[in-house]
Design a protein around this motif. Structure first.
Motif, short mmCIF file in Angstrom:
data_model
loop_
_atom_site.label_atom_id
_atom_site.label_comp_id
_atom_site.label_asym_id
_atom_site.label_seq_id
_atom_site.Cartn_x
_atom_site.Cartn_y
_atom_site.Cartn_z
N SER A 274 -13.29 -115.52 -95.42
CA SER A 274 -12.68 -114.31 -95.98
C SER A 274 -12.84 -114.33 -97.49
CB SER A 274 -11.19 -114.24 -95.60
OG SER A 274 -10.57 -113.10 -96.16
N GLY A 275 -13.97 -113.79 -97.96
CA GLY A 275 -14.22 -113.77 -99.40
C GLY A 275 -14.34 -115.18 -99.96
N ASN A 276 -13.51 -115.49 -100.97
CA ASN A 276 -13.51 -116.81 -101.58
C ASN A 276 -12.64 -117.81 -100.82
OD1 ASN A 276 -15.17 -115.98 -103.70
ND2 ASN A 276 -13.44 -115.26 -104.90
N THR B 219 -15.48 -122.45 -99.28
CA THR B 219 -16.42 -121.72 -98.45
C THR B 219 -16.41 -122.32 -97.05
OG1 THR B 219 -18.29 -123.16 -98.97
CG2 THR B 219 -17.89 -121.30 -100.46
N LEU B 220 -16.83 -121.53 -96.08
CA LEU B 220 -16.86 -122.02 -94.71
C LEU B 220 -17.87 -123.16 -94.57
CD1 LEU B 220 -15.78 -121.73 -91.87
CD2 LEU B 220 -17.47 -119.93 -91.44
N SER B 221 -18.98 -123.07 -95.27
CA SER B 221 -20.01 -124.13 -95.19
C SER B 221 -19.46 -125.47 -95.69
CB SER B 221 -21.24 -123.73 -95.99
OG SER B 221 -21.85 -122.58 -95.45
N ASN B 222 -18.79 -125.44 -96.86
CA ASN B 222 -18.24 -126.68 -97.40
C ASN B 222 -17.12 -127.24 -96.52
OD1 ASN B 222 -19.94 -126.75 -99.60
ND2 ASN B 222 -18.53 -125.63 -100.93
N THR B 223 -16.32 -126.35 -95.95
CA THR B 223 -15.24 -126.80 -95.08
C THR B 223 -15.80 -127.47 -93.83
OG1 THR B 223 -13.87 -124.96 -95.87
CG2 THR B 223 -13.13 -126.09 -93.89
N MET B 224 -16.88 -126.89 -93.30
CA MET B 224 -17.49 -127.46 -92.09
C MET B 224 -18.10 -128.82 -92.36
SD MET B 224 -16.82 -125.79 -89.50
CE MET B 224 -17.93 -126.76 -88.48
N GLU B 225 -18.52 -129.10 -93.59
CA GLU B 225 -19.02 -130.43 -93.91
C GLU B 225 -17.94 -131.48 -93.66
OE1 GLU B 225 -20.49 -130.56 -97.86
OE2 GLU B 225 -22.08 -129.08 -97.52
N ILE C 158 -19.94 -121.12 -85.29
CA ILE C 158 -20.40 -120.29 -84.17
C ILE C 158 -20.87 -118.91 -84.64
CG2 ILE C 158 -18.93 -121.44 -82.49
CD1 ILE C 158 -16.99 -119.07 -82.75
N HIS C 159 -20.67 -118.60 -85.91
CA HIS C 159 -20.98 -117.27 -86.43
C HIS C 159 -21.02 -117.41 -87.94
CE1 HIS C 159 -20.17 -113.03 -87.51
NE2 HIS C 159 -20.73 -112.74 -86.35
N ARG C 160 -21.62 -116.41 -88.58
CA ARG C 160 -21.66 -116.44 -90.05
C ARG C 160 -20.26 -116.51 -90.64
NH1 ARG C 160 -21.58 -112.48 -93.97
NH2 ARG C 160 -21.47 -110.86 -92.38
N SER C 161 -19.27 -115.97 -89.92
CA SER C 161 -17.91 -115.89 -90.45
C SER C 161 -16.91 -116.75 -89.69
CB SER C 161 -17.42 -114.43 -90.43
OG SER C 161 -18.26 -113.59 -91.19
N ALA D 284 -16.72 -114.24 -81.44
CA ALA D 284 -18.14 -113.96 -81.21
C ALA D 284 -18.96 -115.23 -81.44
CB ALA D 284 -18.61 -112.84 -82.13
N LEU D 285 -19.89 -115.49 -80.54
CA LEU D 285 -20.82 -116.60 -80.67
C LEU D 285 -22.20 -116.03 -80.96
CD1 LEU D 285 -21.78 -119.54 -80.42
CD2 LEU D 285 -21.87 -119.22 -77.93
N SER D 286 -22.71 -116.28 -82.15
CA SER D 286 -24.02 -115.77 -82.55
C SER D 286 -25.13 -116.64 -81.99
CB SER D 286 -24.10 -115.71 -84.08
OG SER D 286 -25.41 -115.40 -84.50
N ARG D 287 -26.20 -116.00 -81.55
CA ARG D 287 -27.31 -116.77 -80.99
C ARG D 287 -27.96 -117.66 -82.04
NH1 ARG D 287 -28.89 -111.38 -80.84
NH2 ARG D 287 -30.51 -110.74 -82.29
N ARG D 288 -27.74 -117.35 -83.30
CA ARG D 288 -28.28 -118.19 -84.38
C ARG D 288 -27.67 -119.59 -84.35
NH1 ARG D 288 -27.15 -117.08 -90.86
NH2 ARG D 288 -27.93 -119.08 -91.62
#
Length: 310
Positions: free
Chosen positions: A222-224, A240-246, A256-259, A289-293
């Motif tokens: 959600s934004g920042n 960010t979601l990327s850093n949190t997932m690390e 599972i999705h961009r967001s 939602a589960l993105s195919r990516r």
């Protein structure tokens, strides 16, 4: 207002945030545009040669309000995708300037369409007037409305996060040692990849709470911020979601999705669509939602953790 009442209202709002936001905005527009309509009617009624009928000012104002409500998803996307920040402000201003132009074009088009239909039903003709002149007149109001809603959105987000509490990672002893190394200086202060956190520290007004990572069911960008969803509550984490997932990937979380990201142990079932996308049903009833990516990496991670939902 007591703290229990405040918590109850926030919990109720969290169940259907978009619906309650729409309801509040709709009430505001109804009151504001009704006042504007009566003011316009009073001004015209002072003229003895007035030919404007009573219903016309209300049509003008309500068609504008309805058009604004229909464009709220676009405004929400713009405000969430490009939140207020002090760095790189020039690109942000250009982005929102273009956003206000798109909003105005769509707003005027919908508004004129509604009015044309209404006048047609009344067997009358509606004339918007010279397009460029009238659009510039409407754009002046629309850009001010866009900026007003943008500022209001940021203010309400700030107040909401203060009431809900803001999360931060609790660093372990290993984290502290790692943060002293030169390599750690290049990472955000709230995210360290040295060790996986077990808890988040939530600061809510004058109190602090511990939230176990295992109790977090899913994450939402959600934004920042990253919204941590746990037991029906939402805790915003400035990251960010990327850093949190690390940090959380080793504890059974997958993107599972961009967001979105999800805790494997919170999954009830997974279904797939012919398009390759899918849908994840959580044990609490939430659907994601589960993105195919991200599908293949997600399936591999779930199988590695031995989750039976796959």
């Amino acid at each position: 207002m007591t703290k229990n009442t405040q918590a109850s209202l926030l919990a109720r709002f969290d169940q259907h945030p978009l619906w309650y936001s729409y309801l509040l905005l709709g009430c505001y527009l109804l009151i504001n545009n009704s006042i504007n309509a009566t003011s316009v009617w009073m001004e015209h009624s002072r003229n003895p040669l007035n030919t404007v009928q009573l219903w016309e000012p209300f049509l003008w104002e309500y068609s504008s309000a309805l058009s604004t409500l229909l464009l709220c998803p676009f405004l929400h996307w713009m405000f969430s995708r490009y939140p207020m920040r002090l760095s790189n402000i020039s690109p942000l201003l250009i982005t929102h300037l273009l956003g206000s132009l798109v909003f105005s074009v769509a707003h005027v088009s919908l508004m004129v369409g509604f009015r044309s239909v209404a006048y047609g039903l009344a067997q009358q003709d509606y004339s918007f007037g010279p397009v460029l002149r009238e659009f510039f007149y409407e754009y002046r109001k629309d850009v001010w409305g866009y900026l007003f809603f943008f500022g209001l959105f940021q203010l309400l987000q700030f107040v909401y996060r203060r009431l809900k509490g803001e999360a931060s990672l609790i660093q372990t002893g290993d984290d502290t040692e790692a943060s002293a190394s030169p390599a750690a200086d290049n990472k955000p202060a709230s995210i360290s990849s040295a060790a996986a956190p077990r808890h988040f520290l939530v600061k809510k007004l004058d109190k602090e709470f511990l939230i176990a990572v295992a109790d977090i069911e899913w994450l939402e960008a959600s934004g920042n911020y990253v919204n941590l969803h746990s037991k029906g509550r939402i805790y915003p984490l400035r990251a960010t979601l990327s850093n949190t997932m690390e940090q959380l990937a080793t504890q059974g979380f997958s993107r599972i999705h961009r967001s979105f990201a999800v805790n494997h142990h919170a999954i009830d079932s997974i279904s797939y669509q012919p398009s390759g996308d899918g849908e994840i049903q959580l044990k609490n009833g939430q659907q994601l939602a589960l993105s195919r990516r991200y599908k293949d990496d997600f399936r591999a991670a779930v199988q590695a953790t031995g989750t039976s939902a796959l």
